[in-house]
Each structure stands twice: as structure tokens, then as C-alpha cells.
Design a protein around this motif. Structure first.
Motif, short mmCIF file in Angstrom:
data_model
loop_
_atom_site.label_atom_id
_atom_site.label_comp_id
_atom_site.label_asym_id
_atom_site.label_seq_id
_atom_site.Cartn_x
_atom_site.Cartn_y
_atom_site.Cartn_z
N HIS A 1 56.52 -117.64 27.16
CA HIS A 1 55.32 -116.89 26.84
C HIS A 1 54.72 -116.31 28.12
O HIS A 1 54.31 -117.06 29.00
CB HIS A 1 54.30 -117.82 26.14
CG HIS A 1 53.02 -117.12 25.80
ND1 HIS A 1 51.82 -117.78 25.66
CD2 HIS A 1 52.74 -115.81 25.58
CE1 HIS A 1 50.87 -116.91 25.37
NE2 HIS A 1 51.40 -115.71 25.32
N THR B 1 51.92 -113.57 29.76
CA THR B 1 50.77 -112.68 29.57
C THR B 1 50.63 -111.82 30.81
O THR B 1 50.56 -112.35 31.92
CB THR B 1 49.47 -113.52 29.39
OG1 THR B 1 49.69 -114.45 28.33
CG2 THR B 1 48.29 -112.63 29.05
N TYR B 2 50.61 -110.50 30.64
CA TYR B 2 50.36 -109.67 31.82
C TYR B 2 48.94 -109.14 31.74
O TYR B 2 48.46 -108.69 30.71
CB TYR B 2 51.41 -108.58 32.01
CG TYR B 2 51.54 -107.53 30.94
CD1 TYR B 2 52.16 -107.80 29.74
CD2 TYR B 2 51.05 -106.24 31.16
CE1 TYR B 2 52.29 -106.83 28.77
CE2 TYR B 2 51.18 -105.26 30.20
CZ TYR B 2 51.79 -105.57 28.99
OH TYR B 2 51.91 -104.60 28.03
N VAL B 3 48.26 -109.27 32.88
CA VAL B 3 46.82 -108.99 32.94
C VAL B 3 46.59 -107.78 33.84
O VAL B 3 47.11 -107.73 34.97
CB VAL B 3 46.07 -110.24 33.45
CG1 VAL B 3 44.60 -109.93 33.67
CG2 VAL B 3 46.23 -111.39 32.47
N ASP C 1 52.36 -110.84 26.05
CA ASP C 1 51.00 -110.49 25.64
C ASP C 1 50.36 -109.59 26.68
O ASP C 1 50.50 -109.83 27.88
CB ASP C 1 50.14 -111.76 25.50
CG ASP C 1 50.35 -112.43 24.16
OD1 ASP C 1 50.82 -111.75 23.23
OD2 ASP C 1 50.06 -113.64 24.06
N ASP C 2 49.61 -108.60 26.21
CA ASP C 2 48.95 -107.63 27.07
C ASP C 2 47.44 -107.92 27.01
O ASP C 2 46.84 -107.84 25.95
CB ASP C 2 49.29 -106.24 26.51
CG ASP C 2 48.56 -105.11 27.19
OD1 ASP C 2 47.35 -105.24 27.47
OD2 ASP C 2 49.20 -104.08 27.43
N VAL C 3 46.84 -108.30 28.15
CA VAL C 3 45.40 -108.64 28.14
C VAL C 3 44.70 -107.95 29.31
O VAL C 3 45.19 -107.98 30.44
CB VAL C 3 45.20 -110.19 28.23
CG1 VAL C 3 43.73 -110.54 28.15
CG2 VAL C 3 45.96 -110.92 27.13
N ALA D 1 40.68 -111.45 29.90
CA ALA D 1 41.42 -112.63 30.39
C ALA D 1 40.47 -113.66 31.00
O ALA D 1 40.63 -114.87 30.78
CB ALA D 1 42.47 -112.21 31.41
N GLN E 1 38.90 -115.33 28.03
CA GLN E 1 39.87 -116.17 27.29
C GLN E 1 40.23 -117.45 28.04
O GLN E 1 40.51 -118.48 27.45
CB GLN E 1 41.17 -115.39 27.03
CG GLN E 1 41.10 -114.37 25.91
CD GLN E 1 40.96 -115.01 24.54
OE1 GLN E 1 41.16 -116.21 24.37
NE2 GLN E 1 40.57 -114.22 23.55
N PHE F 1 47.39 -119.98 27.23
CA PHE F 1 48.19 -119.30 28.26
C PHE F 1 49.33 -120.20 28.76
O PHE F 1 49.18 -121.42 28.81
CB PHE F 1 47.31 -118.96 29.48
CG PHE F 1 46.28 -117.88 29.21
CD1 PHE F 1 46.64 -116.54 29.22
CD2 PHE F 1 44.96 -118.22 28.98
CE1 PHE F 1 45.68 -115.55 29.00
CE2 PHE F 1 44.00 -117.23 28.75
CZ PHE F 1 44.36 -115.90 28.76
N ILE G 1 50.99 -116.35 33.51
CA ILE G 1 50.19 -115.12 33.60
C ILE G 1 50.70 -114.36 34.82
O ILE G 1 50.82 -114.93 35.90
CB ILE G 1 48.69 -115.47 33.84
CG1 ILE G 1 48.12 -116.25 32.65
CG2 ILE G 1 47.88 -114.20 34.11
CD1 ILE G 1 46.68 -116.76 32.88
#
Ligand code: NAD
Length: 342
Positions: A172, A174-176, A206-208, A213, A216, A224, A227
Motif C-alpha cells: 500500500h 500513498t503519494y502525497v 493512493d493519491d492524497v 495528509a 488524515q 497509512f 508514504i
């Protein structure tokens, strides 16, 4: 066959010497209890305190020492803030050795009060460009400009690192970013991540946005895993994540490139606590553990982590940031005795 490593140790400023000494004690204990492991500890001068004597916070002798070592354990350093002063020694080392990946794990620990339970995440921060490019100018009195340089090459390199890490964990990522406002720079970063996605079909992406972010991370930190983000956003998110899991005094970071690694606590030099034997040395001790892991000494690294977890689980030795009154040296002595008992 004995494996020998030359480890450069920079004690730094403020609380740096006390937390670094604590980590060196732990390295010596782990060396004594591990067959065939020799660590040559080579001390170098760096930090704010060097400027008066050397005119720089990273003297040439220290650069030469780093170049001939296998890895560096770096204590926190006070960063000069005057525009004409030398830039951060940590930033210089990261750029000089192309340590492009800053890895900052944050998780909940036993007996440490966190905002939420079951947090186990890693911030992967691009370490060589973005807002830390050092290209800052005053165009006219009162009008300043900082260049936020983002390249496809560096974005792809850090994205690849993060995808591989995510693939080996919970798959998983997540790119911030803030590509809705910083369309060109964060557009390059965002597209570099997205272009790599087909290569890692098992990784959920996931795009945040950065503002969401930060929120979250407080509301649902357990959601998360890995990241990945640009330099400044990663610096801020990792401090926030560290505090969400309990204390900045527990968070360690690795700065990794193709041929060298530098390991340090996430926290700074906390000058108001300097010399009081009061702060938590665990962040620097865990940085030493990450360094051993990087050197391929996984068992020795795991030994430190196990000993640290045992001390926290028992809950008898707690520094002020963890709600106790134990000293820096009492914490490192407790971890050392657990290593000796393993
Ligand atoms: P800081 O991280 O030094 O301290 C902020 C607060 O965090 C402290 O007042 C303390 O309450 C807590 N804290 C930090 N380390 C702790 C520990 N080991 N145990 C318990 N509590 C701890 O941040 P700052 O005050 O913004 O920065 C001080 C200096 O450090 C500045 O010059 C800054 O530029 C520098 N800095 C250096 C690095 C680095 O060397 N990589 C990183 C961050 C900040």
C-alpha cells in the motif's frame, strides 16, 4: 570471518553529544555480544559549534573521514539561520553523497501513549531537491525567492524506492503532493509515481494532497503504510507522524544513496535540553540499528531493536518525553543490559 566496518560518528550540537554517546555505547555492546563483528568508530567534527573554528559546519577533514567510512551515524545539529551562514550540514552530506532516499519509520511502541493504536508506517522523503535545493535569492530588498526544483529523474528514483518498499510490506503506497496548486513541480512528481504503477500491479496506490495528509495522519494514522513525498512535505509529515506515535525522541531516519548511508534521529539539537542528561536517546539508538541493517548486519540490528522493545514493554525506565523521570544514560544502560542478556 570477522566483518569490519568503519563507522563515522558526528556528535553534533545541543543534545547531540549525549544521544550519540548513548548510541555508541549500544553499538559497542552489540559488537561485544556478536561474533565476528568489528566496528571502528571514527569521530568527526561537524555542526554549528565548528563554524567559529573552521568557518564551516562541515570541515574538509570530516568530509574525508566520511568518504573513507562505510556509513555515518550523525547526531542532530543546530542549523544556522542567518542568510550568509553555511547551509545545514545534514543537507550538505545528503547532497554530497547523493543520499536521495530519506526513510523515516514511525510506529506505536509498548507503554508509549500514542494518539491511536496500531500505527506502523514509513515516510519515504525525496532528499536531494524540492524546497531544500538551497537556491534562494533576494531579488530586491524584501522580495525573496526560493526555487523548488523537482525533476522527473529524482522523482522516479524515489518513487521506485517507495514502490519496492511497499511491495515488501503491506503493498500500500500513498503519494502525497500539492499538484492542484504546484501544477508543474508536483505534476512532475505525481506523474513519475503514476508512470511506475504498472510495474507494481500488486501495490495499491493512493493519491492524497499534503493538507489532507496532515489531517488524515491525525485522524486515521493506522490507514497509512508507505508514504512517498517531496522533500519539505516529507520533513513535516515525518515529525508529525513521530509525535502521533508518541514522541519525536523515538523516531530514527536513514539517508540512503547508491553507495553510502547516513543515519540520524529525526529530531533536532533541542538546545534547551543540552547537557541535562534528560532527553530520550532511543531515536539515535534506533538510527544506529538502521545503520547496522544497512551494513548487512541484520542480526545485530534486530538485537538492538529487541532490547529497546523489552525496555519499553517493561515500562520501568521512561524518559521525560514518555512520561517518566529516567535519564538519557539510564535509558541507554537499560537497553545495554537487555542486549547483554539476549
Ligand atoms: P528539535 O527537534 O530539536 O526539538 C523540538 C522539541 O522536540 C524539543 O524541544 C523537545 O521537546 C522535543 N525533542 C527533540 N528531541 C528529543 C529527544 N531526543 N527526547 C525528547 N524530546 C525531544 O527541533 P527545533 O527546536 O525546531 O530545532 C533545534 C535545532 O535543530 C535547529 O537549529 C534545527 O534547525 C535543528 N534541526 C536539525 C536536524 C538535523 O540535524 N537533522 C533536524 C531537525 C532540526
Amino acid at each position: 570471518m570477522t566483518k569490519t566496518y568503519d563507522v563515522a560518528v558526528l556528535k553534533g550540537d545541543g543534545i547531540g553529544p549525549e544521544v550519540t554517546e548513548a548510541a555508541v555505547h549500544i553499538l559497542e555492546a552489540v559488537q561485544a555480544s556478536t561474533e565476528d563483528l568489528t566496528l571502528n568508530i571514527l569521530y568527526g567534527e561537524a555542526g554549528y559549534h565548528c563554524i567559529a573554528e573552521y568557518g564551516t559546519n562541515l570541515p574538509e577533514e570530516t568530509i574525508a573521514l566520511l568518504k573513507r567510512s562505510n556509513a555515518c551515524l550523525k547526531g542532530p545539529m543546530t542549523t544556522p539561520e542567518e542568510p550568509s551562514a553555511p547551509i545545514s550540514a545534514a543537507v550538505k552530506i545528503r547532497i554530497m553523497f547523493n543520499l536521495y532516499a530519506n526513510i523515516r519509520p514511525c510506529r506505536t511502541f509498548p507503554n508509549v501513549e500514542a494518539l491511536k493504536p496500531n500505527i506502523d508506517l514509513i515516510v519515504v522523503r525525496e532528499n536531494t531537491e524540492g524546497m531544500y535545493s538551497g537556491a534562494e535569492f533576494e531579488l530586491a530588498p524584501g522580495i525573496g525567492v526560493a526555487l523548488r526544483i523537482i525533476t522527473k529523474e529524482a522523482s522516479t528514483r524515489i518513487a521506485e524506492f517507495a514502490f519496492k518498499l511497499a511491495n515488501n510490506r503491506k503493498k500500500h503506497l500513498t503519494y502525497v503532493h500539492k499538484a492542484n496548486i504546484l501544477r508543474i513541480t508536483d505534476g512532475i512528481f505525481k506523474n513519475a509515481v503514476k508512470e511506475l504503477a504498472p510495474k507494481y500491479p500488486d501495490v495499491t496506490l493512493d493519491d492524497v494532497h499534503i493538507d489532507a495528509a496532515t489531517m488524515q495522519l491525525i485522524k486515521k494514522p493506522e490507514s497509512f503504510d508507505v508514504i512517498v513525498t517531496t522533500n519539505l512535505f516529507g520533513d513535516i509529515l515525518s515529525d508529525e507522524a513521530a509525535q502521533v506515535t508518541g514522541s519525536l525522541g523515538l523516531a530514527a531516519g536513514a539517508n540512503i544513496g547508491e553507495t553510502y548511508g547516513m543515519f540520524e534521529p529525526v529530531h533536532g539539537s533541542a538546545p534547551k535540553y543540552a547537557g541535562q542528561n534528560r532527553v530520550n536517546p532511543i531515536a539515535t539508538i534506533m538510527a544506529a540499528s538502521m545503520m547496522l541493517d544497512y551494513l548487512g548486519e541484520r542480526q545485530a540490528a534486530a538485537k538492538i531493536e529487541k532490547a529497546m522493545m523489552r525496555v519499553l514493554s517493561e515500562g520501568k525506565v521512561r524518559t521525560a518525553d514518555l512520561g517518566g523521570s529516567s535519564t538519557t544514560s539510564e535509558m541507554s544502560d537499560a537497553i545495554e543490559s537487555k542486549i547483554n542478556a539476549l
